[in-house]
Design an enzyme around this catalytic site. Structure first.
Site, mmCIF file in Angstrom:
data_model
loop_
_atom_site.group_PDB
_atom_site.id
_atom_site.type_symbol
_atom_site.label_atom_id
_atom_site.label_comp_id
_atom_site.label_asym_id
_atom_site.label_seq_id
_atom_site.Cartn_x
_atom_site.Cartn_y
_atom_site.Cartn_z
ATOM 1 N N ASP A 1 0.801 -1.226 0.000
ATOM 2 C CA ASP A 1 0.000 0.000 0.000
ATOM 3 C C ASP A 1 0.837 1.281 0.000
ATOM 4 O O ASP A 1 0.332 2.354 0.326
ATOM 5 C CB ASP A 1 -0.974 -0.002 1.172
ATOM 6 C CG ASP A 1 -0.299 -0.026 2.524
ATOM 7 O OD1 ASP A 1 0.947 -0.148 2.581
ATOM 8 O OD2 ASP A 1 -1.009 0.077 3.530
ATOM 9 N N GLU A 2 2.100 1.182 -0.400
ATOM 10 C CA GLU A 2 2.950 2.367 -0.487
ATOM 11 C C GLU A 2 3.899 2.250 -1.669
ATOM 12 O O GLU A 2 4.466 1.183 -1.895
ATOM 13 C CB GLU A 2 3.796 2.561 0.774
ATOM 14 C CG GLU A 2 3.030 3.054 1.969
ATOM 15 C CD GLU A 2 3.944 3.381 3.137
ATOM 16 O OE1 GLU A 2 4.962 4.075 2.928
ATOM 17 O OE2 GLU A 2 3.650 2.920 4.240
#
Length: 121
Positions: A30-31
Site C-alpha cells: 500500500d505504499e
C-alpha cells in the site's frame, strides 16, 4: 487480502497513467515512491499539483482516499507521508532538509513509530 491486493493493483495502474514504471518503486502493498522530477515540465505542474492530480484520480476510480508525502529524498518523503500527510487537510505534505531541520527535527518520537524500527534496534 485478495481484495486488498486487487485494489493495490488498480492503484498501481493509476500511477502508470501518469508515471513510467521505471519511476515507480513499490515499497509495500500500500505504499510506493514515485520519482516525479522528470514530469514537472511535462505536466507544467509543481510536485503538490501532480500529487493532487493522482490522489483525485485514485479517489475517483476506487473511492479510496490516498495520501502523499513529497520530499527531496526518500527519507523525507516517508516522514512527510507517515507523520504529516495523514493529518493535512489535503492529505499532502512536503519536507525538504531545511524544513525538517528547523521545524520537525525531533518529530519522530519515539523512533519506533517510524519505518518499522523495532524497540530492540
Amino acid at each position: 487480502m485478495k481484495l486488498y491486493m486487487e485494489y493495490a493493483a488498480r492503484i498501481h495502474e493509476i500511477f502508470l497513467k501518469y508515471i513510467s514504471s521505471e519511476d515507480i518503486h513499490v515499497y509495500s502493498i500500500d505504499e510506493s515512491f514515485l520519482d516525479i522530477s522528470s514530469y514537472l515540465n511535462l505536466y507544467k505542474m509543481n510536485p503538490k499539483q501532480i500529487a493532487l492530480m493522482i490522489i483525485q484520480d485514485i479517489f475517483k476510480e476506487t473511492g479510496i482516499t490516498a495520501t502523499a508525502g513529497i520530499g527531496t529524498n526518500l527519507f523525507l518523503s516517508k516522514i512527510a507521508l507517515d507523520i504529516m500527510a495523514k493529518h493535512a487537510e489535503d492529505y499532502i505534505a512536503y519536507l525538504d532538509e531545511d524544513i525538517f531541520k528547523t521545524k520537525h527535527y525531533g518529530i519522530i518520537h519515539p523512533l519506533t513509530d517510524f519505518w518499522m524500527i523495532g524497540p530492540g534496534t
